[in-house]
Design an enzyme around this catalytic site. Structure first.
Site, PDB file in Angstrom:
ATOM      1  N   ASP A   1       5.779  -9.610  58.854  1.00 12.30           N
ATOM      2  CA  ASP A   1       6.698  -9.319  59.948  1.00 12.30           C
ATOM      3  C   ASP A   1       8.164  -9.475  59.555  1.00 12.30           C
ATOM      4  O   ASP A   1       9.057  -9.210  60.352  1.00 12.30           O
ATOM      5  CB  ASP A   1       6.393 -10.216  61.153  1.00 12.30           C
ATOM      6  CG  ASP A   1       6.401 -11.709  60.808  1.00 12.30           C
ATOM      7  OD1 ASP A   1       6.989 -12.089  59.769  1.00 12.30           O
ATOM      8  OD2 ASP A   1       5.803 -12.492  61.567  1.00 12.30           O
ATOM      9  N   GLY A   2       8.430  -9.935  58.324  1.00 17.55           N
ATOM     10  CA  GLY A   2       9.798 -10.077  57.867  1.00 17.55           C
ATOM     11  C   GLY A   2      10.529 -11.280  58.421  1.00 17.55           C
ATOM     12  O   GLY A   2      11.727 -11.461  58.169  1.00 17.55           O
TER      13      GLY A   2
ATOM     14  N   ARG B   1      21.899 -16.497  52.823  1.00 20.58           N
ATOM     15  CA  ARG B   1      22.004 -16.838  51.411  1.00 20.58           C
ATOM     16  C   ARG B   1      23.188 -16.084  50.799  1.00 20.58           C
ATOM     17  O   ARG B   1      23.494 -14.957  51.186  1.00 20.58           O
ATOM     18  CB  ARG B   1      20.724 -16.481  50.672  1.00 20.58           C
ATOM     19  CG  ARG B   1      19.465 -16.957  51.374  1.00 20.58           C
ATOM     20  CD  ARG B   1      18.261 -16.917  50.478  1.00 20.58           C
ATOM     21  NE  ARG B   1      17.779 -15.571  50.189  1.00 20.58           N
ATOM     22  CZ  ARG B   1      16.636 -15.325  49.543  1.00 20.58           C
ATOM     23  NH1 ARG B   1      15.902 -16.334  49.104  1.00 20.58           N
ATOM     24  NH2 ARG B   1      16.237 -14.085  49.324  1.00 20.58           N
TER      25      ARG B   1
ATOM     26  N   ASP C   1      10.015 -10.639  40.107  1.00 25.51           N
ATOM     27  CA  ASP C   1      10.849 -10.263  41.247  1.00 25.51           C
ATOM     28  C   ASP C   1      11.626 -11.460  41.786  1.00 25.51           C
ATOM     29  O   ASP C   1      12.478 -11.298  42.665  1.00 25.51           O
ATOM     30  CB  ASP C   1      10.001  -9.634  42.359  1.00 25.51           C
ATOM     31  CG  ASP C   1       8.885 -10.547  42.831  1.00 25.51           C
ATOM     32  OD1 ASP C   1       7.994 -10.855  42.021  1.00 25.51           O
ATOM     33  OD2 ASP C   1       8.896 -10.956  44.007  1.00 25.51           O
TER      34      ASP C   1
END
Length: 522
Positions: A135-136, A193, A270
């Site tokens: 869902d992010g 961030r 990643d």
């Protein structure tokens, strides 16, 4: 945010995904997709870093404004900006995973301040085209851990992203914390961030895997121009210099991890920055007892690929994948292989120097390797707290006996009664050699201690400390988040009023979820 100087270099100069719908999909011939954050239900500011705000051009007064709350929760979009999620791939636990991308991170914009460039990114701000089945969103516990850890690492002197703000979203987020089929709703949260950029090894892997060589050349040359302006020469020379720079900064970062006992927990390609900074704080942890085989990540509990002692080798393996991604621009393997080979050789030399400095030894001899090896073995004979052991070495004086020196560090032992018989003999033998070695150093005890105290932290963000702040925050009490934030800004100082945090892991934390067992669930 009147002093924020917007500079959208990434989105202006690089190819965008022409599909602007926020649907989960494979994205080709593009380095990013435009996407807006999901508007939070009822955002509330928990904490913000005044020093990071100043770094990017935000005043102390603006932190308390409604505009700050709205922009860094994702409720409003900064004028003149278009948020985006980056497209990248990666190797996860050694296996090619294909397209990954910013599944729960959305870049708000780039800003320029005092001749420095920064990317502002929200983590947990909602779904993107790269969210796959997720869902992010992010939950409070993982957001607190990320917010505190990035700042803790910065003040430890470890290359890292920074944390600008930590907010509650006002939404409930469903998560299965241990992936055991027992999901539950948790408080949602959002962290802002800050980094020079969030370009990863996997950014280049993605392009090369799809044979988009025109985009690869453009992206590498963009990255060099914008972030490595010191690189000059013919194109192939620049590509090699770029790879060398990434290898050098990555090695420096890993060296700092080993120095302070930090375990990243999920060193997928990643999650590796081309800037050599620590990114993506998920199932990380600091060593409690010194154990090179320890990993905090439950997903990695069987193979322990990302264990503490294997981090240098994994970094080299990840650089090998980056080299593979850059190879089409060079069509020559040997220059890349030479850099990869020198990575570990140089690391081993730097590690020896670093480890000796933790011992208060600042001139290296051939016999010092044995001193290091013997100590690493002794530290594993019985559970020995890494942070307390190295910090308490500052109590030792050159004229001490081996027995007295051992007495001075005994607080580091989790089970003191085990320091007997052969274990005791091994420690006495080591301290005898260590004291003799200290006598050959020209520094006085006072000078040596001052240098050691700048290398061996007294305070690190132990998992149980983070968990205590999370437990309190779940009840609406954020005072411990603030206390730990203040503590971790001065990790090398004595801070007598904070002495309670200079302590071994309590027994209750040995097997508690969030303290010894962590997952990627956030």
């Amino acid at each position: 945010m009147k002093n924020l100087k917007i500079n959208n270099r990434f989105t202006v100069e690089l190819p965008a995904d022409p599909n602007e719908t926020n649907e989960i999909r494979q994205v080709s011939n593009a380095l990013f997709s435009y996407v807006n954050p999901t508007k939070p239900a009822d955002p509330k500011l928990i904490h913000a870093s005044e020093s990071v705000a100043e770094l990017v051009g935000i005043s102390k007064d603006e932190i308390q404004s409604e505009s700050f709350l709205n922009i860094f929760s994702g409720r409003e979009i900064l004028p003149g900006t278009r948020p985006y999620a980056m497209c990248y791939a990666g190797h996860q636990f050694g296996n090619w995973a294909g397209q990954l991308g910013d599944g729960r991170a959305i870049n708000l914009t780039e800003v320029e301040h005092n001749n420095q460039f920064f990317t502002l990114q929200l983590k947990g701000a909602g779904k993107t085209p790269y969210s796959r089945t997720a869902d992010g969103l992010a939950v409070l516990r993982s957001s607190i851990r990320e917010y505190l850890c990035a700042e803790a690492m910065y003040y430890l002197g470890v290359p890292t992203t920074r944390s600008l703000s930590l907010m509650l979203s006002g939404d409930e987020v469903l998560r299965d914390i241990l992936y055991n089929g027992n999901p539950a709703y948790e408080k949602g949260a959002i962290v802002c961030r800050v980094a020079p950029s969030f370009i990863r090894f996997g950014s280049f892997e993605m392009i090369t895997s799809r044979n988009e060589l025109k985009n690869l050349k453009q992206f590498v040359e963009y990255t060099i121009k914008q972030y490595f302006p010191e690189i000059h020469g013919e194109p192939t020379e620049q590509y090699l210099q770029f790879f060398q720079k990434v290898a050098d900064t990555t090695r420096d970062m890993i060296l700092h991890w080993q120095r302070v006992g930090f375990v990243h927990g999920v060193m997928n390609t990643d999650n590796m920055s081309i800037h050599g900074i620590t990114i993506d704080y998920g199932p990380y942890g600091w060593l409690e007892n010194y154990d090179p085989n320890w990993t905090p990540n439950t997903t990695d509990s069987q193979n322990r690929r990302y264990r503490f002692g294997n981090q240098p080798q994994v970094a080299q393996w990840n650089l090998y994948q980056l080299a593979n991604a850059l190879y089409p621009l060079l069509n020559e393997a040997k220059p890349l292989e030479d850099i990869l080979e020198s990575f570990i050789n140089t690391f081993d030399s730097d590690y020896k120097e670093m480890f000796l400095s933790k011992l208060g030894i600042f001139t290296s001899t051939e016999t010092d390797s044995g001193l290091i090896t013997d100590l690493e073995e002794n530290l594993q004979l019985s559970e020995t707290d890494m942070t307390i052991f190295f910090r308490n070495l500052n109590r030792i004086k050159k004229e001490d006996t081996a027995e007295y020196a051992l007495e001075k560090i005994k607080d580091a032992f989790y089970i003191p009664e085990e320091i007997a018989n052969n274990v005791l003999d091994n420690w006495i033998t080591w301290f005898s050699l260590y004291l003799k070695r200290l006598e050959t150093e020209e520094l006085s005890d006072e000078e040596r201690v001052a240098k050691m105290n700048a290398i061996n932290p007294k305070y690190v963000l132990r998992n149980y400390m983070a968990q205590l702040s999370i437990d309190a925050a779940d009840q609406g009490d954020f005072s411990l988040v603030s206390e730990l934030y203040s503590l971790l800004q001065k990790p090398y100082d004595e801070q007598p009023e904070m002495e309670k945090w200079f302590a071994k892991r309590p027994d209750w934390a040995r097997s508690k979820v969030g303290c010894s067992m962590l997952s990627c669930s956030s």
